[in-house]
Design a protein around this motif. Sequence first.
Motif, PDB file in Angstrom:
ATOM      1  N   SER A  75      59.186  46.979 -42.659  1.00 26.70           N
ATOM      2  CA  SER A  75      59.469  47.732 -41.437  1.00 26.70           C
ATOM      3  C   SER A  75      59.042  46.943 -40.204  1.00 26.70           C
ATOM      4  CB  SER A  75      58.743  49.086 -41.474  1.00 26.70           C
ATOM      5  OG  SER A  75      59.211  49.886 -42.545  1.00 26.70           O
ATOM      6  N   LEU A  76      57.882  46.296 -40.281  1.00 24.13           N
ATOM      7  CA  LEU A  76      57.423  45.453 -39.171  1.00 24.13           C
ATOM      8  C   LEU A  76      58.370  44.274 -38.961  1.00 24.13           C
ATOM      9  CD1 LEU A  76      53.557  45.335 -39.706  1.00 24.13           C
ATOM     10  CD2 LEU A  76      54.775  46.361 -37.773  1.00 24.13           C
ATOM     11  N   GLN A  77      58.850  43.708 -40.068  1.00 23.93           N
ATOM     12  CA  GLN A  77      59.803  42.596 -39.964  1.00 23.93           C
ATOM     13  C   GLN A  77      61.048  43.025 -39.201  1.00 23.93           C
ATOM     14  OE1 GLN A  77      61.621  41.453 -43.747  1.00 23.93           O
ATOM     15  NE2 GLN A  77      63.479  41.245 -42.547  1.00 23.93           N
ATOM     16  N   THR A  78      61.583  44.187 -39.548  1.00 19.34           N
ATOM     17  CA  THR A  78      62.765  44.708 -38.847  1.00 19.34           C
ATOM     18  C   THR A  78      62.458  44.927 -37.372  1.00 19.34           C
ATOM     19  OG1 THR A  78      63.568  45.783 -40.861  1.00 19.34           O
ATOM     20  CG2 THR A  78      64.430  46.600 -38.772  1.00 19.34           C
ATOM     21  N   MET A  79      61.263  45.437 -37.071  1.00 22.72           N
ATOM     22  CA  MET A  79      60.894  45.687 -35.684  1.00 22.72           C
ATOM     23  C   MET A  79      60.844  44.392 -34.880  1.00 22.72           C
ATOM     24  SD  MET A  79      57.347  47.209 -34.089  1.00 22.72           S
ATOM     25  CE  MET A  79      56.525  45.614 -34.302  1.00 22.72           C
ATOM     26  N   PHE A  80      60.222  43.354 -35.438  1.00 30.01           N
ATOM     27  CA  PHE A  80      60.115  42.086 -34.706  1.00 30.01           C
ATOM     28  C   PHE A  80      61.470  41.408 -34.570  1.00 30.01           C
ATOM     29  CE2 PHE A  80      55.523  42.399 -35.431  1.00 30.01           C
ATOM     30  CZ  PHE A  80      55.049  41.949 -34.212  1.00 30.01           C
ATOM     31  N   PHE A  81      62.309  41.481 -35.602  1.00 29.23           N
ATOM     32  CA  PHE A  81      63.662  40.935 -35.471  1.00 29.23           C
ATOM     33  C   PHE A  81      64.464  41.704 -34.418  1.00 29.23           C
ATOM     34  CE2 PHE A  81      64.080  38.804 -39.913  1.00 29.23           C
ATOM     35  CZ  PHE A  81      63.523  37.651 -39.387  1.00 29.23           C
ATOM     36  N   THR A  82      64.252  43.009 -34.345  1.00 26.85           N
ATOM     37  CA  THR A  82      64.925  43.803 -33.313  1.00 26.85           C
ATOM     38  C   THR A  82      64.487  43.357 -31.931  1.00 26.85           C
ATOM     39  OG1 THR A  82      65.017  45.707 -34.818  1.00 26.85           O
ATOM     40  CG2 THR A  82      65.370  46.134 -32.478  1.00 26.85           C
ATOM     41  N   LEU A  83      63.182  43.190 -31.738  1.00 23.08           N
ATOM     42  CA  LEU A  83      62.661  42.690 -30.462  1.00 23.08           C
ATOM     43  C   LEU A  83      63.270  41.323 -30.134  1.00 23.08           C
ATOM     44  CD1 LEU A  83      58.890  43.612 -30.944  1.00 23.08           C
ATOM     45  CD2 LEU A  83      60.444  44.687 -29.315  1.00 23.08           C
ATOM     46  N   ALA A  84      63.405  40.484 -31.166  1.00 23.09           N
ATOM     47  CA  ALA A  84      63.943  39.133 -30.947  1.00 23.09           C
ATOM     48  C   ALA A  84      65.394  39.183 -30.501  1.00 23.09           C
ATOM     49  CB  ALA A  84      63.809  38.308 -32.227  1.00 23.09           C
ATOM     50  N   PHE A  85      66.210  40.007 -31.144  1.00 23.64           N
ATOM     51  CA  PHE A  85      67.628  40.026 -30.799  1.00 23.64           C
ATOM     52  C   PHE A  85      67.898  40.749 -29.483  1.00 23.64           C
ATOM     53  CE2 PHE A  85      68.089  38.766 -35.228  1.00 23.64           C
ATOM     54  CZ  PHE A  85      69.018  37.755 -35.078  1.00 23.64           C
ATOM     55  N   VAL A  86      67.072  41.712 -29.138  1.00 19.16           N
ATOM     56  CA  VAL A  86      67.153  42.276 -27.789  1.00 19.16           C
ATOM     57  C   VAL A  86      66.869  41.189 -26.759  1.00 19.16           C
ATOM     58  CG1 VAL A  86      66.011  43.818 -26.155  1.00 19.16           C
ATOM     59  CG2 VAL A  86      66.645  44.665 -28.410  1.00 19.16           C
TER      60      VAL A  86
END
Length: 394
Positions: A333-344
Motif C-alpha cells: 500500500s505504501l508502494q502504491t502511495m509513493f508511486f502515486t505521488l511520483a506520477f502526480v
Amino acid sequence: MSTKSPVSASRRDGEVSENTPVTNGGGWTILGLLLVVALAVSVQILTSNMPDWTADTWFGPLAKSIEFPVYAIALGFLFNGILSATGVRDKMSAGFRTEFFIKIGLVLLGTTVNINVILEMGLPAIIQALLLITIVFFFTWWFAGIIGLEPHLRALLASALSICGVSAAVAAAGAVNAKKEQLAYVAGLVIVFALPAIFLLPWLAGVMGLSPVVTGAWIGGNIDTTAAVTAAGAMAGDEVLQYASVVKMIQNALIGFVAVALSIYFTLKVDRPANISTTTVTRAGWGQVWSRFPKFVLGFLFASILVSVLAAIFPAAMSDGAWLDNGVSAAKSLQTMFFTLAFVSIGLEFRFGALKEAGWKPILVFFVGTIANLVAGLALSWLLFGVIFGGNFA
C-alpha cells in the motif's frame, strides 16, 4: 545527445536526479508538496470509486481496468496547466520530489518479491524470464537505434517492454538520468498498450486452446504492469492468475540487475566526457559508476531478501492475516502511495514541448516491441511450460 560528465554540476534539463538545487522559498515548497499529496489522495479516491460511479455507463467496464498512474498523470497535467497559467508552477516546483518518491516506491516494491515463491515455480519460469527479457530488451534497443532514438529514451522503452512496464521504466530512468518528460511519455505508452492486452491475451489463449500454465506464463511474461497482469489472469481463471503472478514476480525481481547494468553502461559509454577515452574512464571511472549507481537497488534487494528469509523461517506468517502477510500488504500500500505521488509530480513537472520533440518514433518502437514480445513470449511459454517441462504442470 549530451556528452557532459555524469559527475558534472550541470545536467541536461529535466533529468531524473535528486541533486537539483532548491532555489524557491520554503513556503512555496511546502505548498507544492501539499498539492502533490492532495492530488495523490484524489487519485486514490478515483481509482477506488470510479468503477462503481460509472457502473451503469459505457465507461464502467473500462474503468475497472484503468490503473492509478492514468489518474495521477492526468491530474498532474491538469494542475500543471493551471499553475503555469497563474505563474506559480516554477515557484512550487521544489515540492515536486519525483525522484525521491520513485526510489522509495521501488524499495518497497522489493517486499513483494518473494524469492521462495520464485524457486517453487521452478527452473522454467526463471529461464523464461531471463530469455524473454534478454530477447525483448535487445530487440527493442536495436530497433529504437535503427530509427534514430537517443540512448536514454531507448533504455526506458527497452526496460518497460522487456521487464515490467512502469516500474522498470522508472528504475531505468533513475539509472541513466533520463528526462522526466521521457519517463512520462513511456509510462503513458505502457498504460495505453496494457489496457487492450488485458482482454486480448485471455481471448487469444482460449482460441488457441492453451493450457492454464502456458496461458499464465504468457500473460505474466508479456503484459507490462502487475495490476494489468492480475486483471488479465483473473479473466482467464484462478489457476492462470496464480501462474501469471509468479512469472511477473520473477520479472520484477530482475529490475535491480538491469538498472545496475544500465548505470554502468551509461557511465562508461554513453555519458562519458567526449575528450576522455573509454579506456581512461574504465580505469579511473569506477568512482563515477558508484556515484551514478542507483542506490535504491540495494534497498530493493535487501527488502526482497528480508521478506524471503522471514517467510522461509516463519512459513505460517505468510498466511492470510498473519503478521508478515499484513506487513507485506502494508508495504504494498505504501508502494502504491509513493508511486502515486511520483506520477502526480511527473505530470506537474512535465514540459509539453517534449511531446513534439519525441514525435511518433517512440510509439512505433513500442508497437513493434510489443509484437516481438507477444511472439517471443508465446513461443517460450509453449516450449518451456508445454513441451520441455510440461509434465511437471499436468
